[in-house]
Design a protein around this motif. Structure first.
Motif, PDB file in Angstrom:
ATOM      1  N   GLU A  17     -10.746  14.866 -12.479  1.00  0.00           N
ATOM      2  CA  GLU A  17     -10.408  16.241 -12.085  1.00  0.00           C
ATOM      3  C   GLU A  17      -9.658  16.240 -10.748  1.00  0.00           C
ATOM      4  N   GLU A  18     -10.130  15.449  -9.808  1.00  0.00           N
ATOM      5  CA  GLU A  18      -9.457  15.356  -8.509  1.00  0.00           C
ATOM      6  C   GLU A  18      -8.032  14.830  -8.682  1.00  0.00           C
ATOM      7  N   TYR A  19      -7.869  13.816  -9.538  1.00  0.00           N
ATOM      8  CA  TYR A  19      -6.535  13.277  -9.807  1.00  0.00           C
ATOM      9  C   TYR A  19      -5.634  14.354 -10.410  1.00  0.00           C
ATOM     10  N   TYR A  69      -5.806  17.668 -10.240  1.00  0.00           N
ATOM     11  CA  TYR A  69      -5.484  18.788  -9.362  1.00  0.00           C
ATOM     12  C   TYR A  69      -4.726  18.390  -8.103  1.00  0.00           C
ATOM     13  N   TYR A  70      -5.027  17.205  -7.590  1.00  0.00           N
ATOM     14  CA  TYR A  70      -4.436  16.844  -6.302  1.00  0.00           C
ATOM     15  C   TYR A  70      -3.447  15.694  -6.375  1.00  0.00           C
ATOM     16  N   GLY A  71      -3.295  15.102  -7.542  1.00  0.00           N
ATOM     17  CA  GLY A  71      -2.373  13.980  -7.670  1.00  0.00           C
ATOM     18  C   GLY A  71      -3.020  12.693  -7.212  1.00  0.00           C
ATOM     19  N   GLY A  72      -2.198  11.744  -6.926  1.00  0.00           N
ATOM     20  CA  GLY A  72      -2.699  10.441  -6.513  1.00  0.00           C
ATOM     21  C   GLY A  72      -2.130   9.368  -7.401  1.00  0.00           C
ATOM     22  N   ASN A  73      -2.676   8.200  -7.270  1.00  0.00           N
ATOM     23  CA  ASN A  73      -2.172   7.041  -7.987  1.00  0.00           C
ATOM     24  C   ASN A  73      -3.092   6.744  -9.169  1.00  0.00           C
TER      25      ASN A  73
END
Length: 155
Positions: free
Chosen positions: A85-87, A89-93
């Motif tokens: 969920e964090e990935y 909503y907030y992006g990332g690798n």
């Protein structure tokens, strides 16, 4: 008087979310054993793990990989969901996300083997080995689990 006008919605956030969803669909993590040779038996670790998992060649079944999968689901499903969920909503690798999951998987294999809830070694195995610690004797199998982040859909 004739009214003409239009409005434009900024769809960039939605498009970024769709890109991240696509990466989730086209990338996955696998953990277990590769073809590295086990010193004690001369067999590839993947084959040795399968022999223990399914009980081939007169060995009892010791389903440590299946138990690992169950333990991962029971102990880490909330972490997987919150990290995904964090990935989203907030992006990332995506590789970093799956690397975390792979590390958890290999640690869980080690924990499952360490727990030692397995059928004892056969009489023949006891004659060949000095101890009766199934899957643990040398620690080589227990400590050799690896993970791979694969950039293709699960087949």
């Amino acid at each position: 008087m004739k009214f003409t006008g239009k409005t434009i919605s900024d769809m960039k956030p939605l498009n970024e979310l769709l890109k991240r969803l696509t990466k989730l669909d086209t990338t996955h993590v696998e953990y277990g054993y590769d073809s590295t040779i086990h010193e004690g038996s001369g067999l590839p670790l993947s084959e040795l793990a399968a022999i223990h998992e399914y009980g081939w060649y007169g060995n009892p079944e010791r389903d440590f990989m299946h138990q690992t999968d169950i333990n991962m689901r029971l102990e880490h499903k909330n972490k997987f969901a919150s990290d995904a969920e964090e990935y989203l909503y907030y992006g990332g690798n995506i590789v970093s996300l799956y690397t975390q999951f792979g590390k958890l998987g290999t640690a869980m294999i080690k924990d499952t083997i360490s727990a030692g809830n397995f059928t004892e070694n056969s009489a023949m195995t006891l004659r060949l080995k000095e101890g009766n610690k199934p899957l643990i004797d040398t620690g080589e199998l227990m400590n050799s689990a690896k993970y791979w982040v694969v950039k293709e859909p699960i087949k």
